[in-house]
Design a protein around this motif. Structure first.
Motif, PDB file in Angstrom:
ATOM      1  N   PHE A   9     -72.354 -82.611  62.472  1.00 21.44           N
ATOM      2  CA  PHE A   9     -71.165 -82.809  61.658  1.00 21.44           C
ATOM      3  C   PHE A   9     -71.318 -84.075  60.830  1.00 21.44           C
ATOM      4  CE2 PHE A   9     -69.895 -80.177  65.154  1.00 21.44           C
ATOM      5  CZ  PHE A   9     -69.069 -79.241  64.552  1.00 21.44           C
ATOM      6  N   TYR A  10     -70.581 -84.156  59.731  1.00 23.62           N
ATOM      7  CA  TYR A  10     -70.661 -85.330  58.874  1.00 23.62           C
ATOM      8  C   TYR A  10     -69.320 -85.573  58.178  1.00 23.62           C
ATOM      9  CZ  TYR A  10     -71.038 -82.006  54.987  1.00 23.62           C
ATOM     10  OH  TYR A  10     -70.790 -81.001  54.085  1.00 23.62           O
ATOM     11  N   LEU A  11     -69.160 -86.790  57.696  1.00 20.23           N
ATOM     12  CA  LEU A  11     -68.020 -87.186  56.874  1.00 20.23           C
ATOM     13  C   LEU A  11     -68.541 -87.550  55.496  1.00 20.23           C
ATOM     14  CD1 LEU A  11     -65.932 -89.597  59.132  1.00 20.23           C
ATOM     15  CD2 LEU A  11     -65.083 -87.529  58.073  1.00 20.23           C
ATOM     16  N   GLU A  12     -67.783 -87.252  54.453  1.00 21.96           N
ATOM     17  CA  GLU A  12     -68.167 -87.643  53.098  1.00 21.96           C
ATOM     18  C   GLU A  12     -67.350 -88.851  52.683  1.00 21.96           C
ATOM     19  OE1 GLU A  12     -69.607 -83.695  50.789  1.00 21.96           O
ATOM     20  OE2 GLU A  12     -67.446 -83.913  51.067  1.00 21.96           O
ATOM     21  N   GLY A  13     -68.004 -89.813  52.034  1.00 18.05           N
ATOM     22  CA  GLY A  13     -67.302 -91.008  51.587  1.00 18.05           C
ATOM     23  C   GLY A  13     -67.975 -91.636  50.387  1.00 18.05           C
ATOM     24  N   ILE A  14     -67.246 -92.544  49.741  1.00 19.45           N
ATOM     25  CA  ILE A  14     -67.746 -93.260  48.559  1.00 19.45           C
ATOM     26  C   ILE A  14     -67.615 -94.753  48.819  1.00 19.45           C
ATOM     27  CG2 ILE A  14     -67.404 -93.662  46.090  1.00 19.45           C
ATOM     28  CD1 ILE A  14     -66.142 -90.869  45.947  1.00 19.45           C
ATOM     29  N   LYS A  74     -67.192 -82.147  58.656  1.00 17.93           N
ATOM     30  CA  LYS A  74     -67.735 -80.885  58.159  1.00 17.93           C
ATOM     31  C   LYS A  74     -69.004 -80.545  58.931  1.00 17.93           C
ATOM     32  CE  LYS A  74     -65.938 -81.797  53.547  1.00 17.93           C
ATOM     33  NZ  LYS A  74     -65.345 -83.098  53.843  1.00 17.93           N
ATOM     34  N   ARG A  75     -69.208 -79.258  59.128  1.00 19.81           N
ATOM     35  CA  ARG A  75     -70.391 -78.790  59.852  1.00 19.81           C
ATOM     36  C   ARG A  75     -71.601 -78.801  58.912  1.00 19.81           C
ATOM     37  NH1 ARG A  75     -69.933 -75.693  64.394  1.00 19.81           N
ATOM     38  NH2 ARG A  75     -67.855 -74.997  63.778  1.00 19.81           N
ATOM     39  N   VAL A  76     -72.711 -79.371  59.358  1.00 16.33           N
ATOM     40  CA  VAL A  76     -73.932 -79.419  58.554  1.00 16.33           C
ATOM     41  C   VAL A  76     -74.420 -77.999  58.293  1.00 16.33           C
ATOM     42  CG1 VAL A  76     -76.336 -80.176  58.498  1.00 16.33           C
ATOM     43  CG2 VAL A  76     -74.587 -81.686  59.437  1.00 16.33           C
ATOM     44  N   GLY A  77     -74.775 -77.706  57.056  1.00 12.52           N
ATOM     45  CA  GLY A  77     -75.303 -76.389  56.694  1.00 12.52           C
ATOM     46  C   GLY A  77     -74.271 -75.465  56.097  1.00 12.52           C
ATOM     47  N   GLY A  78     -73.032 -75.551  56.541  1.00 13.37           N
ATOM     48  CA  GLY A  78     -71.983 -74.705  55.982  1.00 13.37           C
ATOM     49  C   GLY A  78     -72.185 -73.233  56.306  1.00 13.37           C
ATOM     50  N   ASN A  79     -71.473 -72.381  55.589  1.00 13.06           N
ATOM     51  CA  ASN A  79     -71.503 -70.932  55.805  1.00 13.06           C
ATOM     52  C   ASN A  79     -71.724 -70.222  54.476  1.00 13.06           C
ATOM     53  OD1 ASN A  79     -70.532 -70.964  58.699  1.00 13.06           O
ATOM     54  ND2 ASN A  79     -68.818 -71.964  57.698  1.00 13.06           N
ATOM     55  N   THR A  80     -72.411 -69.099  54.523  1.00  8.17           N
ATOM     56  CA  THR A  80     -72.617 -68.266  53.331  1.00  8.17           C
ATOM     57  C   THR A  80     -72.257 -66.828  53.657  1.00  8.17           C
ATOM     58  OG1 THR A  80     -74.425 -69.695  52.578  1.00  8.17           O
ATOM     59  CG2 THR A  80     -74.278 -67.508  51.601  1.00  8.17           C
ATOM     60  N   GLY A 113     -62.116 -73.531  60.780  1.00  5.64           N
ATOM     61  CA  GLY A 113     -61.775 -74.940  60.707  1.00  5.64           C
ATOM     62  C   GLY A 113     -60.310 -75.197  61.011  1.00  5.64           C
ATOM     63  N   ASP A 114     -59.925 -76.482  60.983  1.00  3.20           N
ATOM     64  CA  ASP A 114     -58.549 -76.879  61.268  1.00  3.20           C
ATOM     65  C   ASP A 114     -57.638 -76.768  60.046  1.00  3.20           C
ATOM     66  OD1 ASP A 114     -59.146 -77.475  63.914  1.00  3.20           O
ATOM     67  OD2 ASP A 114     -59.687 -79.544  63.456  1.00  3.20           O
ATOM     68  N   VAL A 115     -58.220 -76.757  58.860  1.00  2.00           N
ATOM     69  CA  VAL A 115     -57.438 -76.727  57.624  1.00  2.00           C
ATOM     70  C   VAL A 115     -58.087 -75.779  56.619  1.00  2.00           C
ATOM     71  CG1 VAL A 115     -56.470 -79.058  57.841  1.00  2.00           C
ATOM     72  CG2 VAL A 115     -58.687 -78.752  56.763  1.00  2.00           C
ATOM     73  N   SER A 116     -57.372 -75.509  55.530  1.00  2.00           N
ATOM     74  CA  SER A 116     -57.939 -74.674  54.471  1.00  2.00           C
ATOM     75  C   SER A 116     -59.110 -75.393  53.822  1.00  2.00           C
ATOM     76  CB  SER A 116     -56.869 -74.337  53.437  1.00  2.00           C
ATOM     77  OG  SER A 116     -56.389 -75.520  52.831  1.00  2.00           O
ATOM     78  N   THR A 117     -59.967 -74.626  53.168  1.00  2.00           N
ATOM     79  CA  THR A 117     -61.152 -75.206  52.530  1.00  2.00           C
ATOM     80  C   THR A 117     -61.477 -74.466  51.245  1.00  2.00           C
ATOM     81  OG1 THR A 117     -63.445 -75.905  52.928  1.00  2.00           O
ATOM     82  CG2 THR A 117     -62.810 -73.756  53.779  1.00  2.00           C
ATOM     83  N   GLY A 118     -62.103 -75.163  50.328  1.00  2.00           N
ATOM     84  CA  GLY A 118     -62.551 -74.548  49.081  1.00  2.00           C
ATOM     85  C   GLY A 118     -63.892 -73.861  49.278  1.00  2.00           C
ATOM     86  N   MET A 119     -64.418 -73.319  48.193  1.00  2.00           N
ATOM     87  CA  MET A 119     -65.673 -72.585  48.280  1.00  2.00           C
ATOM     88  C   MET A 119     -66.407 -72.648  46.949  1.00  2.00           C
ATOM     89  SD  MET A 119     -63.964 -68.817  48.406  1.00  2.00           S
ATOM     90  CE  MET A 119     -62.461 -68.538  47.492  1.00  2.00           C
ATOM     91  N   VAL A 120     -67.683 -72.308  46.981  1.00  2.00           N
ATOM     92  CA  VAL A 120     -68.494 -72.149  45.773  1.00  2.00           C
ATOM     93  C   VAL A 120     -68.877 -70.682  45.684  1.00  2.00           C
ATOM     94  CG1 VAL A 120     -70.593 -72.786  44.562  1.00  2.00           C
ATOM     95  CG2 VAL A 120     -69.357 -74.526  45.859  1.00  2.00           C
ATOM     96  N   VAL A 121     -68.413 -70.020  44.631  1.00  2.00           N
ATOM     97  CA  VAL A 121     -68.658 -68.598  44.442  1.00  2.00           C
ATOM     98  C   VAL A 121     -69.702 -68.429  43.338  1.00  2.00           C
ATOM     99  CG1 VAL A 121     -67.606 -66.365  43.909  1.00  2.00           C
ATOM    100  CG2 VAL A 121     -66.244 -68.138  45.051  1.00  2.00           C
ATOM    101  N   THR A 122     -70.787 -67.717  43.622  1.00  2.00           N
ATOM    102  CA  THR A 122     -71.820 -67.427  42.629  1.00  2.00           C
ATOM    103  C   THR A 122     -71.718 -65.948  42.252  1.00  2.00           C
ATOM    104  OG1 THR A 122     -73.244 -69.119  43.599  1.00  2.00           O
ATOM    105  CG2 THR A 122     -74.276 -67.548  42.109  1.00  2.00           C
ATOM    106  N   ILE A 123     -71.530 -65.690  40.957  1.00  2.00           N
ATOM    107  CA  ILE A 123     -71.310 -64.347  40.442  1.00  2.00           C
ATOM    108  C   ILE A 123     -72.508 -63.956  39.582  1.00  2.00           C
ATOM    109  CG2 ILE A 123     -69.745 -62.905  39.089  1.00  2.00           C
ATOM    110  CD1 ILE A 123     -67.650 -65.251  39.618  1.00  2.00           C
ATOM    111  N   VAL A 124     -73.315 -63.010  40.055  1.00  2.00           N
ATOM    112  CA  VAL A 124     -74.561 -62.635  39.378  1.00  2.00           C
ATOM    113  C   VAL A 124     -74.506 -61.162  38.961  1.00  2.00           C
ATOM    114  CG1 VAL A 124     -77.070 -62.522  39.575  1.00  2.00           C
ATOM    115  CG2 VAL A 124     -75.809 -64.275  40.837  1.00  2.00           C
ATOM    116  N   PRO A 125     -74.578 -60.863  37.657  1.00  2.00           N
ATOM    117  CA  PRO A 125     -74.671 -59.452  37.233  1.00  2.00           C
ATOM    118  C   PRO A 125     -76.025 -58.883  37.644  1.00  2.00           C
ATOM    119  CG  PRO A 125     -74.022 -60.874  35.404  1.00  2.00           C
ATOM    120  CD  PRO A 125     -74.479 -61.764  36.505  1.00  2.00           C
ATOM    121  N   ILE A 162     -70.638 -66.391  48.551  1.00  2.00           N
ATOM    122  CA  ILE A 162     -69.629 -67.433  48.751  1.00  2.00           C
ATOM    123  C   ILE A 162     -70.156 -68.435  49.763  1.00  2.00           C
ATOM    124  CG2 ILE A 162     -67.316 -67.909  49.666  1.00  2.00           C
ATOM    125  CD1 ILE A 162     -66.456 -65.209  48.593  1.00  2.00           C
ATOM    126  N   GLU A 163     -70.156 -69.706  49.372  1.00  2.00           N
ATOM    127  CA  GLU A 163     -70.542 -70.793  50.275  1.00  2.00           C
ATOM    128  C   GLU A 163     -69.306 -71.622  50.568  1.00  2.00           C
ATOM    129  OE1 GLU A 163     -73.808 -73.066  48.708  1.00  2.00           O
ATOM    130  OE2 GLU A 163     -74.653 -71.279  47.762  1.00  2.00           O
TER     131      GLU A 163
END
Length: 199
Positions: A1-6, A39-45, A84-96, A187-188
């Motif tokens: 798991f990891y945290l993102e920060g600046i 966040k879980r390392v690697g994510g889901n696809t 997860g404990d809360v809602s999350t966004g995603m990256v959607v790749t749309i390929v014809p 979807i990632e």
């Protein structure tokens, strides 16, 4: 798991030789976590298709039927379980996959959120849609050159950057009826947790 920060300010190094030398370097860094969830390392696809294994033994290669190793079945809906404990966004790749496709709509049937894109995409490019909080974007990528172009201006005014709520989400996509192409969609997403002790 990891945290993102600046980092909020430059790193502060110690001036004491006992704390900053060839063996040891003591420093202080202040980091702001604007999304304080783990966040879980690697994510889901997930994909809007499944691969069906068709190869089996014994086989008869002399048969007049073609030898099929597998089949790619494409569907227009997908159920995603956000653990997860809360809602999350995603990256959607749309390929014809073949021919051009226009008027793409992605709907989270569970929440009623919908995102409509008024654009025609050909097989020489693909669309990337990012709904992660703070990173919201949509752009088209040229497969040959890798060049990108923003598509923010072609999003329907009533659209939302869809989030995956906690639990099950049924996603559904559609295209304009006059489109004769087919899409490959992936979807990632990364599940977000408040506490890692329970994991």
């Amino acid at each position: 798991f990891y945290l993102e920060g600046i980092p909020r300010q430059p790193i502060k190094y110690s001036y004491d030789e006992n704390e900053n030398n060839e063996v040891l370097c003591l420093f202080e860094i202040e980091i702001g976590c604007y999304d304080p969830t783990f966040k879980r390392v690697g994510g889901n696809t997930e994909t809007f298709y499944e691969l069906i294994n068709m190869f089996h033994l014994p086989m008869n290669p002399t048969s007049s039927d073609p030898l099929v190793f597998g089949e790619r079945r494409i569907t227009t809906q997908k159920t995603i379980n956000n653990m997860g404990d809360v809602s999350t966004g995603m990256v959607v790749t749309i390929v014809p996959l073949y021919n051009s496709v226009s008027g793409f709509t992605l709907t989270n049937v569970t929440t009623g959120e919908q995102l409509k894109i008024k654009y025609t995409v050909d097989t020489d490019s693909y669309i990337v849609l990012n709904t992660r909080l703070g990173e919201e974007d949509i752009y088209i990528v040229d497969k040959e050159t890798g060049d990108t172009q923003s598509l923010i201006s072609v999003i329907d005014i009533d659209s939302a950057f869809i989030q995956l709520q906690r639990g099950e989400n049924m996603l559904l996509y559609s295209v304009n009826e006059e489109s004769d192409g087919m899409l490959g969609i992936s979807i990632e997403y990364t599940e977000r947790f408040f506490n890692i002790k329970e994991l």
